[in-house]
Every structure is written in C-alpha cells, then in structure tokens.
Design an enzyme around this catalytic site. Structure first.
Site, mmCIF file in Angstrom:
data_model
loop_
_atom_site.group_PDB
_atom_site.id
_atom_site.type_symbol
_atom_site.label_atom_id
_atom_site.label_comp_id
_atom_site.label_asym_id
_atom_site.label_seq_id
_atom_site.Cartn_x
_atom_site.Cartn_y
_atom_site.Cartn_z
ATOM 1 N N ASP A 248 0.877 -1.161 0.000
ATOM 2 C CA ASP A 248 0.000 0.000 0.000
ATOM 3 C C ASP A 248 0.922 1.220 0.000
ATOM 4 O OD1 ASP A 248 -2.150 1.732 0.087
ATOM 5 O OD2 ASP A 248 -3.244 0.574 1.587
ATOM 6 N N TRP A 249 0.355 2.366 -0.329
ATOM 7 C CA TRP A 249 1.201 3.538 -0.585
ATOM 8 C C TRP A 249 1.907 3.997 0.688
ATOM 9 C CZ3 TRP A 249 -0.082 1.279 -4.506
ATOM 10 C CH2 TRP A 249 0.123 1.768 -5.801
#
Ligand SMILES: *[C@@H]1O[C@H](CO)[C@@H](O)[C@H](O)[C@H]1NC(C)=O
Ligand SMILES: *[C@@H]1O[C@H](CO)[C@@H](O)[C@H](O)[C@H]1NC(C)=O
Ligand SMILES: *[C@@H]1O[C@H](CO)[C@@H](O)[C@H](O)[C@H]1NC(C)=O
Ligand SMILES: *[C@@H]1O[C@H](CO)[C@@H](O)[C@H](O)[C@H]1NC(C)=O
Length: 721
Positions: A248-249
């Site tokens: 995930d970012w």
C-alpha cells in the site's frame, strides 16, 4: 462506428480469455536474462510520489520494451480521470447478489482503464471484510461475509482481466479499521484468519489475480508488508499465488525484511514527501552485500513481468492518458447495479410502488445534488447533497449525477404529479413541501471513508451508526406532518433504524445504498415499479450498535476476540434478534420455494491435491449439488436471490450457519425455475490448525435454502461418513 480503442479491447479479450501463467513465466524468464541489475531495481521500485502520470509509476526498460508502468486507483473506476465513469462501490454491487453484473462491472471498469493506458487498476477490495460495522472503508468491499466477498472478488477480477487489465486484490491482510491503521496490530488466531479473512483472497488468487496489495497494519506485531508468514507462507505457498505483492502507498518499513518476506514491488517508491526510500539504491546495496539473495530480486522481477505478459500487456497496449474519453455506454451497468442493489426493507400496505400520486413531497438535503458542485470535494470528502459513494482514494469523479429530486420530477411529469421540495434537513422548513402530498419521501444518509480526510468529525470510521444531519429528527418531524412517509437511506453500511421505525407513519424504507452517478434514476426505477426491488442486505442491520459486538479499537492492538462470530454468525450464535438480517430484502412479488435435493458423496478428511492458484486443487472441486425450485407466486415480474446456508456437524464448532451459495433468477408471475448450488470441497471444510489443512469433518451437514439468513424455506441433510 467503434473506436479503435474498442476494437483493441475486444481483440485482447479473446487473447486473454485463457490466462496461462506457465507461458507468461517463460517469457518473463527470457526477458529477465536481458536485464541489468539497475533495470531490475527500477522494475520493483516506484519512481516516487507525484513523479509520474499515475498514483504509482515505475520507469520504462527499453531493452525488453517494458513501458513506463502505470498503477492507478481504484476499486470503482479511475481516480483523477476526466473522461471516465464512476461505477457503483463494491458494497452496492454486492447487494445485487448478481454474478453477471459483478463481472460486467469489472469488465467495463477495465475497458475504461485500458483506454487510459493504465496497467493496474487498484482493486477490488476484500479487506476490510467489514467486521466493524462503522469501519470507514467497508463500502469499498463486498459485505460482511467471506463467501459473498469471495464470489464478488473472483467475478470482478475475471471481468477486469478478460480485457487485459491487471487487477489488484487488496488490502492484504486484516485491515479492518481506519483509526490507527498505520500502527495497529491485528492479532488473530489461525482458524479465524483462514475461514474469514483469507478466504476471499483465496478466491482472488484462484481467479488468477495479477497482483496483491499488502496493507498498512501489523499482523501479530509484524508489518503486513514484511510478514513472512502472510506473504511467503500463506499467499505464495499455501494459495499458490503466481503474481506479485506491492505495498500500500508508503506501507513499507524496511529494506531487507520486506524483500526476504515476499514483497515484490514498493509503491509509490518514496514517502509522501518524496524523501525516504527503502528500495532503489538501498536494495541494490542489500543484494550486493548478500543480505537479500539475488534470486529473491530475480523472483520479484519475474513475478512482475509474468503478470504483465499474462494479461498480454506487452503488445498493443494504449499509451497512458488519464484524460481519455472512455465512458462508452458503461452507464448501463451503473444504472443496473445501482437499481438492483436497492434493498426494500419495509413496505406497509404496499405503499410502493407509487400509484400516480397527485402530489409528492421530497424532503432532505440528500434529495438534490451537492449545490457546490458534484465533484467539489477532493476525493468525495464531504457529505453534502445526495450521496453516491464514500470518500478517500477509492473514489472517482462523477461525469454527471442523477439526483433523486431531478429524476423523480422528470418521472412525475408523465403522471401529472405535483412535486413539493424542501432540500434541507431543517425540521421547520418542509411544511409547504409536504402539505397536501399523498406521500412524503425523506432522504437521509450516512457516510464514511478513508482516514486521511475527516468529514463532519468522522475521521474515516463512522463515530456511530446513526443517520447524519439529524436524520432521525427529520423523519420524526415529517412523520408528524404526513400520514404516508417513505424513508430513502443512502448509506455506506448499517444504520440503526429504531427511531424511524417507531414512527407509525413511516410506511416504507428503501435502502438505496451507494448508487454513484445513477442515484436518482435507479431510485425511480424501483419506487415507480418499473423494476421490482431485488437487492438483499450484504450485512446485518441491528437494533443497537452494541449488538454487533465489534467496533473500531482505540488501542495499539485489535485481538479479533470475536473470532468467527462476525455479523450474522454472531447474531445466530448469541440468539440476538437483528432488525433486518443478513440477506434480507423485500420484493413487489412473492416467491415460493419447493423440492430441495441434496446430492453428493464427499469424503471426510483433509484436502490433499496439488497446489494451484487458490490452494489445494481438490478444494475447488464440486462435491455436492443442491437444487431447489423457486416459483414467482405473486403478481408481477421480479428477481429472487435464493441463498444456501450450511450448518456443519456440531463437532466442527462452526457458526450455526454460513453462506455457501446464492443464485439470482428473474421470473415472470407464475413462472418457476430450478436453482442449483455447486458446493465445493472448501465450502464444507474447516481449517484444522493441528493438521494445518482444510478438513471436511464427518457427520451430518444441514443444507438450508432461503430468502435470507433467517427466512429459511427448505432444508436437507447429508451425512459425511
Ligand atoms: C523460470 O526460471 C526459473 C529460475 O531459473 C525456473 O525455476 C522456472 O522453472 C522457469 N520457468 C519457466 C516457465 O521457464
Ligand atoms: C498470530 O498469533 C496467534 C497466536 O499465537 C497464532 O495462532 C496465529 O497463527 C498467528 N497468526 C499469524 C498470521 O501469524
Ligand atoms: C405475498 O404473500 C403475502 C402472504 O402470503 C400476501 O399478503 C401478499 O399480498 C403477497 N404479495 C404479493 C405482492 O403478491
Ligand atoms: C436443518 O435446518 C432447518 C432450518 O434451520 C431445521 O428446521 C432442521 O431441524 C435442521 N435439520 C437438522 C437435521 O439439523
């Protein structure tokens, strides 16, 4: 005339129809041999936040014609695009319980994605599962049951990948709340992990999903993106996942541990300030010093390239252009999912469908489009005007917005109905709107989203399960002034309806969910009876928020103490009577159920087959078929979602019943048809923690078929020796 884009999309659809990992790996191996170490590092490392056209980008590698690689949000269509549609959220398509619409939605989203040259669309979502009814991002996924989630994941992924777009199953794993999502540890026992939270990801892997996104949270104290058991053991070994894992970012916390635990790609490559980087040159050093084996780096690259070849993205893929006009005629799917996801909860005296009323009074700020503009809030981070989706990175801009009042006004003209409108939530300004009206329709909402935006004091997760904007008071006030009140609820998840139901003049409740841009049109289709409502709740609506037994955790640890007993599994076990149970939904017609047959000879014991994508091959074999006859015994055409629940032998210590099949069928009045449920070996297995295997327990299984999880119409048993 078809645009060249559509011609290309159709050509690839047939090419991608049979996805062949072995062939893809062969090509990946050949290309890998041509890459320099720097090429390899650049394929696994994002170029950095805000450094390319997409939310995630890696650099091109010309020696193998590998493009500037583009990853873009999100699960309901293209974020930050300008020529695309905003499809309905996952929770809405889940409440249709319609496999064909799920698949078509995936396909149409992917056609738009490909038209914009995006390689990976960051969805669908199976985490959160939605164990906390107020969880901020539950609406992005497919409801509070792993089986429903799993089917919706597979249909969406297969629809998307049939067009040649890479799907991304997220958020892996145990990301159930927004509060402290980047620090909290989800601590869970092995059985619950397998039977609830891993389950839909197994469906995703079985559907050959190209990529998986690891989540922000920790699992048992270790970050999900550097968790060797979650990534290497569960996902890659037990489920046989062939694609690649991306963060995930900014969910990465280490160079070496993440690499050796099974992470394959870091996104966006730097932190959100464009600084701090864990891979890139740091990974180069870690490999040259021997902390990360060269074979691990090669495996990362091979997986990423294999996914790219698997989807045929190496030939004729459009160039990146997020502004391309790609809407096509896809809004047909949005209207159908918005409409068929509407759940009719109450309909006293058959007040619906409307019967050419002389005057309709429409009340509530949610009756009209956001007066500041339909896309005026960044990432839909507001609840102003009619609600179509929650907020956060999993959103898209609306190309247009059909507001309820506009759609109803247009339709009312054909009947000569007068419309009164009070587009306000004030309890003192609706009088003239409802004065003399045969029916008053009150619009209320409840919203939630991703935690980086706070809306009206809700920091992602909802603070409670009440309607927003004093919805209870508004309904009370209107019900004191009108004898026939219909309440339309647009909501991200369950709302406690007790105050509303206590008003005798509230005759109907229309649970309209999150219908995106087709909000008003879909509602008109149902309340005027052009379509009989056919949605069913993908979660339980309780009488009290406390009845769920789960809510967002404030501390550093969520111990998942409720175990398997989430949503209806808990209500059934504890004997708690819900207001509207999982799977519930009324219709304008009636259906009768008859003639159940249960057929099959499964054997007890563990699954033993080879590992294919999704786990042991025998888990995916149909071992029992249950059939039943459904008859439309009412007066109008309608669709019914017949649901199959299984009760395991007592020795298995499972929840009293669990969804293991559903079929939706449309029937003319008087018509009947047979529904067939294919029960796979996994559907009657439990996770045996001692054997570390799925095991079919011996004993008597009860197969029940009904119109909801509590409206059971038929049952049949089968003994597994
Ligand atoms: C790709 O290369 C790896 C490592 O040499 C090997 O194990 C694998 O069998 C190869 N796959 C194919 C399909 O050639
Ligand atoms: C977490 O810890 C529990 C208790 O020790 C264990 O049963 C479970 O397998 C662990 N789960 C993971 C994913 O590591
Ligand atoms: C459905 O059946 C119930 C009871 O059998 C009946 O009261 C109701 O009118 C029927 N509804 C329709 C639409 O046929
Ligand atoms: C099976 O379930 C039905 C519906 O819940 C119930 O009436 C029946 O007694 C059950 N049969 C057995 C053998 O448990």
């Amino acid at each position: 005339m078809r645009s060249p884009f559509f011609a290309a999309a159709f050509a690839t659809a047939s090419a991608a129809a049979t996805l062949d990992w072995a062939a893809a790996y062969e090509k990946a191996n050949a290309s890998l041999a041509k890459l320099s170490q720097n090429d390899k590092i650049s394929i696994v490392t994002g170029v950095g936040w805000n450094k390319g056209p997409c939310v995630g980008n890696t650099a091109p590698v010309s020696s193998i014609n590998y493009p500037q690689f583009c990853l873009q949000d999100g699960p309901l269509g293209i974020r930050f695009g300008s020529g695309n549609n905003a499809f309905v959220p996952g929770i809405q398509v889940a409440s249709t319980w319609d496999r064909a619409l799920m698949r078509e939605r995936g396909q149409f989203m992917a056609e738009e994605t490909k038209g914009c040259g995006i390689h990976v669309l960051l969805g669908p979502v199976a985490g959160p599962l939605g164990k906390n009814p107020a969880g901020g991002r539950n609406w992005e996924g497919f409801g509070a049951d792993p089986y429903l989630q799993g089917i919706a994941m597979a249909e969406t992924i297969e629809g998307m990948q049939s067009v040649g777009v890479q799907a991304n199953a997220k958020h892996y794993l145990l990301n159930e709340q927004e509060l402290n999502r980047e620090t909290i540890s989800s601590n869970i026992d092995d059985r619950t992990l397998h039977e609830l939270y891993l389950w839909p990801f197994a469906d995703a892997v079985h559907a050959n999903v190209a990529s998986v996104m690891c989540s922000y949270n920790k699992i048992n104290g270790t970050w999900a993106c550097e968790h060797p058991y979650a990534l290497n053991t569960l996902l890659k070994k037990e489920l046989g996942f062939q694609g690649y894992v991306m963060t995930d970012w900014n969910a990465q916390h280490s160079t070496v541990e993440s690499a050796t635990s099974g992470l394959d790609m870091t996104m966006p490559g730097t932190d959100f300030n464009g600084g701090s980087q864990y891979w890139g040159s740091k990974l180069t050093q870690a490999v040259s010093s021997g902390q990360v084996p060269q074979s691990r780096l090669d495996d990362m690259v091979r997986r990423i390239l294999a996914a790219w070849y698997l989807l045929g993205q190496d030939s004729g893929y459009p160039a990146i252009n997020l502004k391309a006009n790609v809407q096509g005629t896809h809004k047909t799917n949005i209207r159908a999912t918005a409409r068929d996801g509407i759940v009719l909860l109450k309909n006293e005296g058959n007040i619906l469908p409307l019967k050419k009323p002389k005057k309709l009074g429409l009340v509530g700020s949610a009756a009209v489009a956001n007066p500041q503009g339909i896309n005026s809030c960044t990432d839909q981070g507001c609840n102003t005007g009619a609600l179509g989706m929650g907020w956060g990175s999993g959103t898209a801009s609306y190309p247009y917005f059909s507001a309820p009042a506009d759609a109803i006004k247009a339709r009312a003209q054909t009947d000569g109905t007068q419309i009164g409108l009070s587009a306000s939530d004030s309890t003192s300004s609706f009088r003239s709107a409802v004065d003399g009206a045969d029916v008053a329709i009150v619009f209320i909402t409840s919203d939630s989203g991703e935690g980086y935006i706070t809306v009206e004091n809700h920091a992602g997760d909802r603070n409670n399960l009440d309607p927003w904007h004093n919805g209870n008071d508004l309904v009370k006030a209107v019900a004191a002034a009108s004898e026939n009140v219909i309440v339309v609820v647009h909501s991200v998840g369950p709302v406690i309806l007790e105050t509303i139901l206590a008003q005798p003049n509230v005759k109907a409740i229309v649970w309209a969910g999150l219908p995106s841009q087709e909000n008003g049109n879909a509602l008109v289709d149902v309340i005027y009876g052009d379509t009989s409502p056919s949605g069913k709740l993908p979660y339980t609506i309780a009488k009290s928020a406390a009845d769920y037994g789960t809510s967002s955790v404030r501390g550093a640890n969520d111990d998942f103490k409720e175990g398997l007993y989430v949503d209806y599994r808990r209500f059934d076990k504890e004997g708690i009577v819900p207001r509207y149970e999982f799977g519930f939904g009324l219709s304008y017609t009636n259906f009768t159920y008859s003639n159940i047959f249960v057929d099959g000879r499964p054997t007890a014991g563990p699954a033993t087959g080879d590992i294919i994508p999704g786990g042991n091959v025998d888990l995916w074999e149909t071992v029992i078929t249950v059939t039943a006859t459904i008859t439309n015994s009412g007066a109008v055409r309608g669709a019914e979602v017949a649901q199959l629940y299984i009760s395991y032998p007592e020795s298995a210590a499972t929840p009293p019943k669990q969804l293991r099949g559903f079929e939706k069928l449309t029937l003319e009045p008087g018509a009947e048809d047979i529904v067939a449920f294919d029960i796979k070996r996994r559907d009657i297995s439990i996770w045996d923690t001692a054997k570390q295997s799925w095991v079919v327990p011996s004993g008597v299984f009860n197969f029940t078929v009904g119109a909801s999880s509590r409206d059971i119409r038929l049952s049949g048993t089968l003994e597994v020796p």
